[in-house]
Write an enzyme that holds these catalytic residues in place. Sequence first.
Site, PDB file in Angstrom:
ATOM      1  N   ASP A  17     104.393 -11.409 -25.066  1.00  0.00           N
ATOM      2  CA  ASP A  17     104.330 -11.689 -23.631  1.00  0.00           C
ATOM      3  C   ASP A  17     105.331 -10.824 -22.859  1.00  0.00           C
ATOM      4  OD1 ASP A  17     103.441 -12.911 -21.348  1.00  0.00           O
ATOM      5  OD2 ASP A  17     104.583 -14.759 -21.628  1.00  0.00           O
ATOM      6  N   GLY A  18     104.972 -10.489 -21.623  1.00  0.00           N
ATOM      7  CA  GLY A  18     105.923  -9.816 -20.733  1.00  0.00           C
ATOM      8  C   GLY A  18     105.541  -8.401 -20.336  1.00  0.00           C
ATOM      9  N   SER A  62      94.219 -14.488 -24.864  1.00  0.00           N
ATOM     10  CA  SER A  62      93.861 -15.909 -24.936  1.00  0.00           C
ATOM     11  C   SER A  62      92.515 -16.122 -24.253  1.00  0.00           C
ATOM     12  CB  SER A  62      94.939 -16.761 -24.259  1.00  0.00           C
ATOM     13  OG  SER A  62      94.932 -16.558 -22.853  1.00  0.00           O
ATOM     14  N   ASN A  65      93.122 -15.781 -20.693  1.00  0.00           N
ATOM     15  CA  ASN A  65      93.379 -14.435 -20.154  1.00  0.00           C
ATOM     16  C   ASN A  65      92.108 -13.776 -19.618  1.00  0.00           C
ATOM     17  OD1 ASN A  65      95.856 -13.592 -22.707  1.00  0.00           O
ATOM     18  ND2 ASN A  65      96.193 -14.403 -20.643  1.00  0.00           N
ATOM     19  N   ARG A 185     108.057 -15.807 -29.610  1.00  0.00           N
ATOM     20  CA  ARG A 185     107.470 -15.483 -28.304  1.00  0.00           C
ATOM     21  C   ARG A 185     108.479 -14.639 -27.527  1.00  0.00           C
ATOM     22  NH1 ARG A 185     103.678 -18.734 -24.180  1.00  0.00           N
ATOM     23  NH2 ARG A 185     103.556 -17.107 -22.592  1.00  0.00           N
TER      24      ARG A 185
END
Length: 254
Positions: A17-18, A62, A65, A185
């Site tokens: 993530d990010g 996901s 998403n 994560r």
Amino acid sequence: MQTASANIPNHVAIIMDGNGRWAKQRGLPRLEGHRRGVETVRAIIDAARELGIRYLTLYALSTENLQRPPDEVSALMGLLEHFLRRETKVLIKNRVRLRTIGHIEALPAGPCRELQHAIEATRLFTDWNLVLALNYGSRTELVDAARAYAAAVAAGREQPGDASWSTFSRYLYTADIPDPDLLIRTSGETRLSNFLLMQCAYAEMIFSPLLWPDFSKAELAAAVEEYQRRERRFGLTGEQLKTGAAPRPPADTP
Ligand code: IPE
Ligand code: IPE
Ligand code: MG
């Protein structure tokens, strides 16, 4: 510090993530963050193998998403297709088996074709396993498993009275993939976002503040070292472990 070779997690799952925030911080379009994220994916696949991690699962997309703006979704699909086109020969050279979890058939034809090719070309490898979670959602997985289980009951192949975790979990997408030992994560968010909710029942969790494009082999090694310092008790007491009791993850309903 050199990572100890004993007690390497067998399965590491990562919520990457990010990317968007990485780009935003630099005044770049989100796509640039995803592009840099793909470079990190390459580095981490190699790093995992070098560290002796046999199963690496990467949460790449996901179910939720897919509701992002269509231009972002199609850019992600383009990156996936390009990644697979370049990377399949590297997976073959390194004897890494590629698998997916999630509804890949709903993805566009281009990446779908590349995925099927890579899955087929690597299916006989056993030592190293890369699992890409694509259009994956834990709740959809559970509903799919319940449906498949109900069909097996209707066909007389399962007896509901005999249901246990070890029989029911064979209907999950991860049927022949061991549970994650370590979940990482990135980006500082401390949530699971519908990822492997059942399989992570006893996973150790590490939340890194780094944005995914800034994650590196050194960070992965540091996460493994932190994992090695933890005591996994699986419900037992620390004293029981000292007297030699073998802690085990919950396989069956009591
Ligand atoms: C992770 O980065 C990649 C995907 C979910 C596809 P994000 O795109 O979620 O990045 P942030 O969270 O907006 O920074
Ligand atoms: C989770 O990240 C999904 C992936 C990394 C592929 P998101 O960015 O979609 O999660 P939320 O929306 O912050 O929970
Ligand atoms: Mg995000």
